[in-house]
Design an enzyme around this catalytic site. Sequence first.
Site, PDB file in Angstrom:
ATOM      1  N   GLY A  13       0.595  -0.867  -0.250  1.00 59.00           N
ATOM      2  CA  GLY A  13      -0.037   0.385   0.255  1.00 59.00           C
ATOM      3  C   GLY A  13       1.124   1.225  -0.266  1.00 59.00           C
ATOM      4  O   GLY A  13       1.959   1.302  -0.118  1.00 59.00           O
ATOM      5  N   ASP A  53      -1.447 -12.430   5.095  1.00 58.63           N
ATOM      6  CA  ASP A  53      -2.758 -12.165   5.613  1.00 58.63           C
ATOM      7  C   ASP A  53      -3.033 -11.426   7.011  1.00 58.63           C
ATOM      8  O   ASP A  53      -2.490 -11.928   7.966  1.00 58.63           O
ATOM      9  CB  ASP A  53      -3.470 -12.887   4.875  1.00 58.63           C
ATOM     10  CG  ASP A  53      -5.517 -12.728   5.621  1.00 58.63           C
ATOM     11  OD1 ASP A  53      -5.769 -11.825   5.665  1.00 58.63           O
ATOM     12  OD2 ASP A  53      -5.903 -13.203   4.802  1.00 58.63           O
ATOM     13  N   VAL A  54      -3.412 -10.035   7.291  1.00 58.39           N
ATOM     14  CA  VAL A  54      -3.162 -10.105   8.924  1.00 58.39           C
ATOM     15  C   VAL A  54      -4.023 -10.669   9.232  1.00 58.39           C
ATOM     16  O   VAL A  54      -4.791 -10.490  11.250  1.00 58.39           O
ATOM     17  CB  VAL A  54      -2.974  -8.497   8.831  1.00 58.39           C
ATOM     18  CG1 VAL A  54      -0.991  -7.735   8.258  1.00 58.39           C
ATOM     19  CG2 VAL A  54      -4.592  -7.464   8.210  1.00 58.39           C
ATOM     20  N   TYR A 141     -15.302   4.567   9.360  1.00 55.35           N
ATOM     21  CA  TYR A 141     -13.838   4.335   9.362  1.00 55.35           C
ATOM     22  C   TYR A 141     -13.008   4.626  10.237  1.00 55.35           C
ATOM     23  O   TYR A 141     -12.118   4.399  10.872  1.00 55.35           O
ATOM     24  CB  TYR A 141     -13.321   4.987   7.972  1.00 55.35           C
ATOM     25  CG  TYR A 141     -11.699   5.282   7.634  1.00 55.35           C
ATOM     26  CD1 TYR A 141     -11.024   4.303   7.644  1.00 55.35           C
ATOM     27  CD2 TYR A 141     -11.161   6.405   7.155  1.00 55.35           C
ATOM     28  CE1 TYR A 141      -9.435   4.597   7.627  1.00 55.35           C
ATOM     29  CE2 TYR A 141      -9.897   6.774   7.426  1.00 55.35           C
ATOM     30  CZ  TYR A 141      -8.702   5.921   8.258  1.00 55.35           C
ATOM     31  OH  TYR A 141      -7.774   5.890   7.209  1.00 55.35           O
TER      32      TYR A 141
HETATM   33  N1  LIG Z   1      -3.244   7.810   2.915  1.00 54.37           N
HETATM   34  C1  LIG Z   1      -3.799   8.326   3.810  1.00 54.37           C
HETATM   35  O1  LIG Z   1      -3.970   9.234   3.438  1.00 54.37           O
HETATM   36  C2  LIG Z   1      -4.089   7.899   5.099  1.00 54.37           C
HETATM   37  C3  LIG Z   1      -4.075   9.246   6.512  1.00 54.37           C
HETATM   38  C4  LIG Z   1      -4.341   8.438   7.486  1.00 54.37           C
HETATM   39  C5  LIG Z   1      -4.042   7.369   7.970  1.00 54.37           C
HETATM   40  N2  LIG Z   1      -4.169   6.830   6.899  1.00 54.37           N
HETATM   41  C6  LIG Z   1      -3.755   4.246   7.519  1.00 54.37           C
HETATM   42  O2  LIG Z   1      -2.451   4.113   7.023  1.00 54.37           O
HETATM   43  C7  LIG Z   1      -2.830   2.902   6.461  1.00 54.37           C
HETATM   44  C8  LIG Z   1      -2.643   2.339   5.381  1.00 54.37           C
HETATM   45  O3  LIG Z   1      -3.345   3.169   4.390  1.00 54.37           O
HETATM   46  P1  LIG Z   1      -3.016   3.444   3.136  1.00 54.37           P
HETATM   47  O4  LIG Z   1      -3.362   4.660   1.885  1.00 54.37           O
HETATM   48  O5  LIG Z   1      -1.618   2.700   3.121  1.00 54.37           O
HETATM   49  O6  LIG Z   1      -3.922   2.320   2.246  1.00 54.37           O
HETATM   50  P2  LIG Z   1      -3.251   1.429   0.828  1.00 54.37           P
HETATM   51  O7  LIG Z   1      -2.876   2.338  -0.109  1.00 54.37           O
HETATM   52  O8  LIG Z   1      -4.441   0.896   0.228  1.00 54.37           O
HETATM   53  O9  LIG Z   1      -2.656   0.295   1.680  1.00 54.37           O
HETATM   54  C9  LIG Z   1      -3.184  -0.783   2.196  1.00 54.37           C
HETATM   55  C10 LIG Z   1      -2.488  -1.424   2.010  1.00 54.37           C
HETATM   56  O10 LIG Z   1      -2.973  -2.775   3.382  1.00 54.37           O
HETATM   57  C11 LIG Z   1      -3.344  -4.113   2.421  1.00 54.37           C
HETATM   58  N3  LIG Z   1      -4.496  -5.415   3.351  1.00 54.37           N
HETATM   59  C12 LIG Z   1      -5.756  -5.032   3.213  1.00 54.37           C
HETATM   60  N4  LIG Z   1      -6.106  -6.728   3.920  1.00 54.37           N
HETATM   61  C13 LIG Z   1      -5.030  -7.117   4.136  1.00 54.37           C
HETATM   62  C14 LIG Z   1      -4.312  -8.077   4.816  1.00 54.37           C
HETATM   63  N5  LIG Z   1      -6.226  -8.446   4.983  1.00 54.37           N
HETATM   64  N6  LIG Z   1      -3.461  -8.514   5.009  1.00 54.37           N
HETATM   65  C15 LIG Z   1      -2.357  -8.127   4.686  1.00 54.37           C
HETATM   66  N7  LIG Z   1      -2.375  -6.165   3.555  1.00 54.37           N
HETATM   67  C16 LIG Z   1      -4.227  -6.276   4.205  1.00 54.37           C
HETATM   68  C17 LIG Z   1      -3.781  -3.623   1.252  1.00 54.37           C
HETATM   69  O11 LIG Z   1      -3.499  -5.182   0.436  1.00 54.37           O
HETATM   70  P3  LIG Z   1      -3.568  -5.014  -1.238  1.00 54.37           P
HETATM   71  O12 LIG Z   1      -2.943  -4.117  -2.042  1.00 54.37           O
HETATM   72  O13 LIG Z   1      -3.718  -6.326  -1.983  1.00 54.37           O
HETATM   73  O14 LIG Z   1      -5.388  -4.299  -1.572  1.00 54.37           O
HETATM   74  C18 LIG Z   1      -2.928  -2.777   0.809  1.00 54.37           C
HETATM   75  O15 LIG Z   1      -1.538  -3.071   0.687  1.00 54.37           O
HETATM   76  C19 LIG Z   1      -4.294   2.583   7.085  1.00 54.37           C
HETATM   77  O16 LIG Z   1      -4.170   1.495   8.322  1.00 54.37           O
HETATM   78  C20 LIG Z   1      -4.676   4.070   7.117  1.00 54.37           C
HETATM   79  O17 LIG Z   1      -5.724   3.634   7.875  1.00 54.37           O
HETATM   80  C21 LIG Z   1      -4.101   6.611   5.636  1.00 54.37           C
END
Ligand SMILES: NC(=O)c1ccc[n+]([C@@H]2O[C@H](COP(=O)([O-])OP(=O)(O)OC[C@H]3O[C@@H](n4cnc5c(N)ncnc54)[C@H](OP(=O)(O)O)[C@@H]3O)[C@@H](O)[C@H]2O)c1
Length: 311
Positions: A13, A53-54, A141
């Site tokens: 991600g 897979d977490v 969320y």
């Molecule tokens: N992006 C932001 O602006 C932002 C802001 C605040 C907080 N966050 C936090 O940062 C974290 C990551 O967000 P992100 O923006 O990086 O989201 P993202 O790009 O959608 O990445 C999330 C990752 O989690 C993986 N995932 C989903 N289900 C899973 C599972 N069962 N086991 C292992 N991996 C799994 C996904 O895998 P796949 O690639 O296979 O789908 C994806 O690679 C989240 O907790 C979010 O709340 C993000």
Amino acid sequence: MLPPRILVTGANGLVGQALARAAGRWRGADVLATGRRPALALGGFAGGTAALDVTDADAVERALQDFAPDVVLHAAGLAQVEACEADREACWALNVEATTALAAACHRHGARLVLPSTDFVFDGERGPYAEDARPAPLTHYGRTKLAAENALKASRLTRWAVARTTLVFGAPTGPAPRLDFVRWLVRELGAGRPVRVPSDQVRTPTYDEDFADGVLRIVRFGKSGTFHVAGREVLTTYALALRVAEAFGLDAGLVSPTTTTALHPGAPRPLKAGLLILRAETELGYRPRPLDAALADLRGRLGVPRPSARR
Ligand SMILES: NC(=O)c1ccc[n+]([C@@H]2O[C@H](COP(=O)([O-])OP(=O)(O)OC[C@H]3O[C@@H](n4cnc5c(N)ncnc54)[C@H](OP(=O)(O)O)[C@@H]3O)[C@@H](O)[C@H]2O)c1
């Protein structure tokens, strides 16, 4: 501290990739980047990779047993507001239950746990927010992220940290990483398509590399508790869109302001949000680059020529 063994979850991600790459640059650190899908496309990353897979408690237990990490950076999660509303149970299972189980596993294996969280834990009435502001999430969320934060606090782990951030943008690689706001904007404006962007949402946009730097500072300094790790500039998403257009030499005339309600009638968003980073600045020496410098750096990573170079 000695270079640690670091396990990253969700390393395909946006946030996970940034954390894995930054951890991989820590001299002497042993890094295992894990993702739900095994094919991790982390250009320039020299550490190990594995599928994890977490939500599979046995697999998590085995990974912690086998790799014996000192630190787990837990970037796996569901971060899309609409997707969380559409499947509340799946969002809860991933964001809350898997995090709760991971915290227990980290306690059993003596690992520190760092959880990225969000300004969506707040209601957006009076941001930008400090760490001790009272959370009041508006969305499912946001509720899951707050519940995950509380699960860490209620766990038997003593070495845990929550790193709240907001509107992260960067240049993840790989098959189809989720488009963040900035790259979506660059794609749309680059194709000459008009976009409507909310002018009533206030944020502190965060460059992925700066966030990763802040998180690794939490680890290096051995800190526990909640930290806000975001950009310093407070602006609306509409103002950000204009800055992106300028930085990438795109037509700002294609960007028109709208309201959050008009754009997202289904799931509300915190309006006046964003995060104050004073604690990270003073306790961690965290210094995010100015927004324009971050956008210029991003332009380079995306291989887009400087606007002046194109004329
Ligand atoms: N992006 C932001 O602006 C932002 C802001 C605040 C907080 N966050 C936090 O940062 C974290 C990551 O967000 P992100 O923006 O990086 O989201 P993202 O790009 O959608 O990445 C999330 C990752 O989690 C993986 N995932 C989903 N289900 C899973 C599972 N069962 N086991 C292992 N991996 C799994 C996904 O895998 P796949 O690639 O296979 O789908 C994806 O690679 C989240 O907790 C979010 O709340 C993000």
